[in-house]
Scaffold this motif. Structure first.
Motif, PDB file in Angstrom:
ATOM      1  N   ARG A  27       0.826  -1.213   0.000  1.00 21.30           N
ATOM      2  CA  ARG A  27       0.000   0.000   0.000  1.00 21.30           C
ATOM      3  C   ARG A  27       0.855   1.257   0.000  1.00 21.30           C
ATOM      4  O   ARG A  27       0.563   2.226  -0.719  1.00 21.30           O
ATOM      5  N   ASP A  28       1.917   1.254   0.799  1.00 21.14           N
ATOM      6  CA  ASP A  28       2.730   2.462   0.967  1.00 21.14           C
ATOM      7  C   ASP A  28       3.464   2.864  -0.303  1.00 21.14           C
ATOM      8  O   ASP A  28       3.847   4.037  -0.454  1.00 21.14           O
ATOM      9  N   ALA A  29       3.702   1.927  -1.202  1.00 19.46           N
ATOM     10  CA  ALA A  29       4.341   2.262  -2.483  1.00 19.46           C
ATOM     11  C   ALA A  29       3.310   2.452  -3.588  1.00 19.46           C
ATOM     12  O   ALA A  29       3.406   3.388  -4.387  1.00 19.46           O
ATOM     13  N   ALA A  30       2.311   1.566  -3.647  1.00 19.26           N
ATOM     14  CA  ALA A  30       1.381   1.557  -4.782  1.00 19.26           C
ATOM     15  C   ALA A  30       0.415   2.734  -4.763  1.00 19.26           C
ATOM     16  O   ALA A  30       0.180   3.373  -5.806  1.00 19.26           O
ATOM     17  N   LEU A  31      -0.157   3.040  -3.615  1.00 20.56           N
ATOM     18  CA  LEU A  31      -1.177   4.094  -3.579  1.00 20.56           C
ATOM     19  C   LEU A  31      -0.620   5.469  -3.939  1.00 20.56           C
ATOM     20  O   LEU A  31      -1.235   6.198  -4.731  1.00 20.56           O
ATOM     21  N   PRO A  32       0.559   5.875  -3.425  1.00 13.64           N
ATOM     22  CA  PRO A  32       1.125   7.159  -3.878  1.00 13.64           C
ATOM     23  C   PRO A  32       1.436   7.184  -5.373  1.00 13.64           C
ATOM     24  O   PRO A  32       1.306   8.230  -6.016  1.00 13.64           O
ATOM     25  N   ALA A  33       1.865   6.038  -5.929  1.00 12.56           N
ATOM     26  CA  ALA A  33       2.156   5.992  -7.363  1.00 12.56           C
ATOM     27  C   ALA A  33       0.894   6.239  -8.171  1.00 12.56           C
ATOM     28  O   ALA A  33       0.889   7.016  -9.145  1.00 12.56           O
ATOM     29  N   ILE A  34      -0.191   5.587  -7.783  1.00  6.54           N
ATOM     30  CA  ILE A  34      -1.461   5.749  -8.500  1.00  6.54           C
ATOM     31  C   ILE A  34      -1.976   7.179  -8.348  1.00  6.54           C
ATOM     32  O   ILE A  34      -2.430   7.807  -9.324  1.00  6.54           O
ATOM     33  N   GLU A  35      -1.875   7.715  -7.139  1.00 11.25           N
ATOM     34  CA  GLU A  35      -2.348   9.075  -6.893  1.00 11.25           C
ATOM     35  C   GLU A  35      -1.535  10.089  -7.694  1.00 11.25           C
ATOM     36  O   GLU A  35      -2.094  11.045  -8.254  1.00 11.25           O
ATOM     37  N   SER A  36      -0.212   9.902  -7.750  1.00 12.68           N
ATOM     38  CA  SER A  36       0.616  10.867  -8.481  1.00 12.68           C
ATOM     39  C   SER A  36       0.343  10.844  -9.974  1.00 12.68           C
ATOM     40  O   SER A  36       0.591  11.829 -10.676  1.00 12.68           O
ATOM     41  N   ALA A  37      -0.192   9.721 -10.468  1.00  8.59           N
ATOM     42  CA  ALA A  37      -0.585   9.636 -11.884  1.00  8.59           C
ATOM     43  C   ALA A  37      -1.962  10.241 -12.131  1.00  8.59           C
ATOM     44  O   ALA A  37      -2.425  10.272 -13.278  1.00  8.59           O
ATOM     45  N   GLY A  38      -2.616  10.696 -11.073  1.00  8.77           N
ATOM     46  CA  GLY A  38      -3.957  11.263 -11.206  1.00  8.77           C
ATOM     47  C   GLY A  38      -5.014  10.209 -11.451  1.00  8.77           C
ATOM     48  O   GLY A  38      -6.065  10.510 -12.044  1.00  8.77           O
ATOM     49  N   LEU A  39      -4.773   8.997 -10.984  1.00  4.40           N
ATOM     50  CA  LEU A  39      -5.679   7.872 -11.225  1.00  4.40           C
ATOM     51  C   LEU A  39      -6.209   7.321  -9.908  1.00  4.40           C
ATOM     52  O   LEU A  39      -5.782   7.715  -8.824  1.00  4.40           O
ATOM     53  N   THR A  40      -7.134   6.380 -10.020  1.00  2.00           N
ATOM     54  CA  THR A  40      -7.597   5.580  -8.899  1.00  2.00           C
ATOM     55  C   THR A  40      -7.274   4.120  -9.216  1.00  2.00           C
ATOM     56  O   THR A  40      -6.996   3.779 -10.378  1.00  2.00           O
ATOM     57  N   PRO A  41      -7.307   3.230  -8.240  1.00  2.00           N
ATOM     58  CA  PRO A  41      -7.012   1.823  -8.534  1.00  2.00           C
ATOM     59  C   PRO A  41      -7.873   1.236  -9.640  1.00  2.00           C
ATOM     60  O   PRO A  41      -7.409   0.378 -10.407  1.00  2.00           O
ATOM     61  N   SER A  42      -9.096   1.697  -9.786  1.00  2.00           N
ATOM     62  CA  SER A  42      -9.982   1.151 -10.827  1.00  2.00           C
ATOM     63  C   SER A  42      -9.524   1.528 -12.230  1.00  2.00           C
ATOM     64  O   SER A  42      -9.975   0.933 -13.222  1.00  2.00           O
ATOM     65  N   ASP A  43      -8.617   2.512 -12.343  1.00  2.00           N
ATOM     66  CA  ASP A  43      -8.106   2.914 -13.664  1.00  2.00           C
ATOM     67  C   ASP A  43      -6.957   2.027 -14.138  1.00  2.00           C
ATOM     68  O   ASP A  43      -6.530   2.139 -15.297  1.00  2.00           O
ATOM     69  N   ILE A  44      -6.427   1.165 -13.278  1.00  2.00           N
ATOM     70  CA  ILE A  44      -5.278   0.324 -13.611  1.00  2.00           C
ATOM     71  C   ILE A  44      -5.755  -0.941 -14.319  1.00  2.00           C
ATOM     72  O   ILE A  44      -6.608  -1.671 -13.814  1.00  2.00           O
ATOM     73  N   ASP A  45      -5.190  -1.218 -15.496  1.00  2.00           N
ATOM     74  CA  ASP A  45      -5.600  -2.372 -16.302  1.00  2.00           C
ATOM     75  C   ASP A  45      -4.904  -3.667 -15.900  1.00  2.00           C
ATOM     76  O   ASP A  45      -5.438  -4.752 -16.109  1.00  2.00           O
ATOM     77  N   GLY A  46      -3.682  -3.561 -15.389  1.00  2.00           N
ATOM     78  CA  GLY A  46      -2.922  -4.757 -15.036  1.00  2.00           C
ATOM     79  C   GLY A  46      -1.817  -4.411 -14.065  1.00  2.00           C
ATOM     80  O   GLY A  46      -1.365  -3.254 -13.997  1.00  2.00           O
TER      81      GLY A  46
END
Length: 388
Positions: A27-46
């Motif tokens: 969580r501590d690595a993945a969530l900031p990465a997704i947030e910095s891309a301006g996305l939410t987890p549901s926007d990730i395809d794989g």
């Protein structure tokens, strides 16, 4: 074909993280990465996970933990990659292949490792699984022993290189002081690194403790996209080329003092990028041991075989030199959680190229390279990256 982009990243501190469990590291690595891309987890395809493990933690089947850590990933395709110390780059390459195939448009790459779960002797035995076990699996000192033998062979052929190795260690520790994610943010100085002492004993051959990367826990993450994202909170960084070259695993089948596979990766990668070393403002390279960084100077073409020492002794790779190498502190200072390392190196490069590197920043950095290797220069990965 359009080159892919890094559009977001996250990075935990590296160190001995006894109080942070594996799922929390995700969580501590993945969530900031997704947030910095301006996305939410549901926007990730794989999702592509780099995790060496090999016995560091009891839980395997790591990709399945993504949905445990972040429930929105319950049904998102996820797979784990492993390629020794280049595990993180192997995960990145698989993600890039999925983008190039048009199968996904936005992907998450996570590199992770918890190493400080066992006594040092067992950690060393696990790491030796990345050698040719049939011939090298009982090397005294573990992987430090393998690189100690490489250093001894180089010293016998070209003379004592202790000054150069100490200068590399001192450089990387000085750089690491400015890295908020680094395992060891302490400027050790040349004299400490050069002279054996109770706090800096010989570990294997001519290698002292200050010549060896740290046993670290940590995670790093990237969001990759087939195109820049207008909602991203960080500037996009683009690949100009990516190269993977393999080499014989047994050291007995090659000259251990030459990283020939690495040299070929550099030649191909720069040619494909239509760039030369003179076009680079920095390099993040795989200094698992100081002798490795020196041999990588020769592999990248900064010096002929046997003359790598002059590169560091002349200041070429210092932060204010012609080609700064490891402005992040490298594995030597930042730490080397096996599965996270390749991803971390790409995060460090993206921070440089987007002007987000803080006190680590190389002024005017617009093109850089990342070299990550598995084993003793067996799996050789090179990225040439540029700012957009």
């Amino acid at each position: 074909m359009n080159q892919p982009y890094i559009v977001g990243w996250g990075h935990t501190p590296f160190g001995k993280l006894d109080n942070i469990d594996f799922v929390q590291l995700i969580r501590d690595a993945a969530l900031p990465a997704i947030e910095s891309a301006g996305l939410t987890p549901s926007d990730i395809d794989g999702i592509f996970v780099g995790h060496f493990n090999a016995g560091f933690v009891q839980q395997d089947f790591t990709a399945s933990l993504m949905g445990v850590a972040i429930p929105e990933f319950r049904h998102t395709p996820a797979v784990r990659m492993e390629n020794a110390c280049a595990t993180g780059s192997a995960a990145i390459w698989s993600a890039l292949d999925a983008l190039a195939a048009g199968r996904f448009k936005r992907v998450l790459v996570l590199g992770i490792e918890k190493m400080n779960t066992l006594p040092n002797k067992e950690i060393g035995e696990i790491l030796l699984k990345a050698s040719f076990v049939q011939e090298e699996g009982h090397t005294e000192g573990g992987f430090a022993g393998v690189f100690g033998q490489i250093a001894s062979g180089y010293f016998e052929r070209f003379g004592d290189q202790s000054d150069a190795l100490a200068a590399i260690s001192a450089k990387n520790h000085s750089n690491g002081v400015h890295n908020p994610y680094a395992h060891m943010r302490r400027d050790l100085g040349f004299d400490f690194c050069r002279n054996p002492s109770d706090k800096n004993p010989f570990v294997a051959g001519p290698l002292k403790r200050s010549d060896c990367s740290l046993v670290s826990d940590g995670a790093a993450a990237l969001v990759l996209s087939s195109e820049p994202l207008p909602g991203a909170k960080v500037p996009a960084v683009r690949w100009r080329s990516r190269t993977h070259v393999n080499e014989f695993l047994p050291l007995s089948r090659r000259d251990p003092t030459r990283f020939e596979g690495a040299a070929l990766a550099w030649q191909k990668g720069l040619a494909n990028a239509q760039r030369t070393l003179d076009d680079l403002q920095f390099v993040e390279t795989h200094d698992c041991f100081t002798i490795a960084e020196m041999l990588e100077y020769e592999a990248m073409g900064l010096a002929p075989h046997g003359q790598g020492a002059r590169v560091i002794l002349d200041g070429v790779t210092c932060k204010d030199g012609k080609l700064p190498v490891n402005p992040s502190g490298g594995l030597k200072s930042r730490g080397h959680p096996i599965g996270a390392t390749g991803v971390s190196q790409h995060v460090m490069a993206a921070m440089q190229l987007s002007g987000q590197a803080g006190d680590m920043q190389i002024k005017g950095a617009h093109t850089g390279a990342v070299f990550n290797m598995g084993g003793a220069a067996v799996a050789n990965y090179l990225s040439v990256l540029e700012a957009t």
